[in-house]
Enzyme design. Structure first.
Site, mmCIF file in Angstrom:
data_model
loop_
_atom_site.group_PDB
_atom_site.id
_atom_site.type_symbol
_atom_site.label_atom_id
_atom_site.label_comp_id
_atom_site.label_asym_id
_atom_site.label_seq_id
_atom_site.Cartn_x
_atom_site.Cartn_y
_atom_site.Cartn_z
ATOM 1 C CB VAL A 242 44.407 43.481 38.500
ATOM 2 C CG1 VAL A 242 44.781 42.627 37.661
ATOM 3 C CG2 VAL A 242 43.148 44.501 37.758
ATOM 4 N N GLY A 243 42.828 43.421 41.995
ATOM 5 C CA GLY A 243 43.561 44.741 43.098
ATOM 6 C C GLY A 243 42.288 45.780 42.639
ATOM 7 C CB THR B 203 37.961 45.071 45.872
ATOM 8 O OG1 THR B 203 37.208 44.853 44.563
ATOM 9 C CG2 THR B 203 36.662 45.670 46.962
ATOM 10 C CE LYS C 10 31.555 45.894 41.019
ATOM 11 N NZ LYS C 10 33.027 44.685 41.234
ATOM 12 C CG ASP D 279 33.457 43.643 44.782
ATOM 13 O OD1 ASP D 279 34.434 42.578 45.494
ATOM 14 O OD2 ASP D 279 33.099 43.527 43.304
ATOM 15 N N GLY E 246 34.312 49.293 38.583
ATOM 16 C CA GLY E 246 33.544 48.306 38.116
ATOM 17 C C GLY E 246 33.807 46.991 38.091
ATOM 18 C CB ALA E 247 32.382 44.584 37.424
#
Length: 206
Positions: free
Chosen positions: A13-14, A16, A32, A43, A100-101
């Protein structure tokens, strides 16, 4: 100094892009905690490519997993178990952006999910998008944060074209909109700098 936790309503969803823009806007440090896949282009590497300042420090991941899967499964393939007690936040006197991941309930092991990495003092920035079902996912994410006693400081919407999406989320949650990002044709340091400049004041007001 503040810590900003960037999480998303889903994958891709963006997060990064947003993490890079927030990091640039605040000239913050970036971290991260867990990276799944992306050994050759993680990332962190992507944010480094997009950032253009001489202050940001890029902190090493606590876990760098080889397989691009949910962290719990990627860790199992690597023959390890993620222990959140081993995930130590980097020490810094500057703002810290934490990416987050996936979403909030992505499993880390048999017990913990991404949300367990968020601290009460974090300013949580939720990244939403405009796919069919994104309203539900956004509202669910905010409810999960509330259930844990965590505050969603604001939402950054990435390419939301469906009419009424942002308006209904604002009305139902009261969570402020930090920005609504349009499609970026060429994602580079110049583009990120433009986004960073547009959101800096709102970030400082969170």
């Amino acid at each position: 100094m503040n810590s900003y936790f960037i999480t998303g309503i889903s994958t891709d969803v963006g997060k990064t892009l947003v993490a890079a823009a927030v990091t640039q806007a605040l000239k913050a440090d970036y971290w991260k905690p867990i990276q799944s896949g992306g050994i050759e282009h993680s990332d962190r590497m992507e944010v480094q490519r997009l950032i253009h300042n001489d202050k940001t420090v890029f902190h090493k991941e606590s876990y760098f997993l080889e397989t691009p899967m949910s962290p719990h499964e990627a860790a199992a393939i690597d023959g390890i178990t993620i222990d959140i007690e081993e995930i130590k936040r980097p020490q810094t006197e500057d703002h810290l952006v934490i990416e987050g991941a996936g979403g909030l309930l992505v499993p880390l092991n048999n017990t913990h999910t991404i949300i367990d990495l968020i601290e009460p003092t974090d300013k949580v920035i939720l990244v939403s998008s405009g796919y069919l079902g994104s309203i539900n996912h956004t509202l669910l994410s905010i409810e999960v944060l509330k259930a844990r006693g965590l505050n969603c400081a604001g939402i950054i919407y990435n390419q939301v074209e469906l009419a009424g999406t942002i308006e209904i989320i604002e009305k139902m949650t009261g969570v402020p909109t930090i920005a609504h990002l349009s499609h970026i044709e060429s994602l580079d340091a110049t583009a990120i700098l433009k986004v960073a400049d547009s959101i800096r004041e709102k970030l400082l007001d969170l």
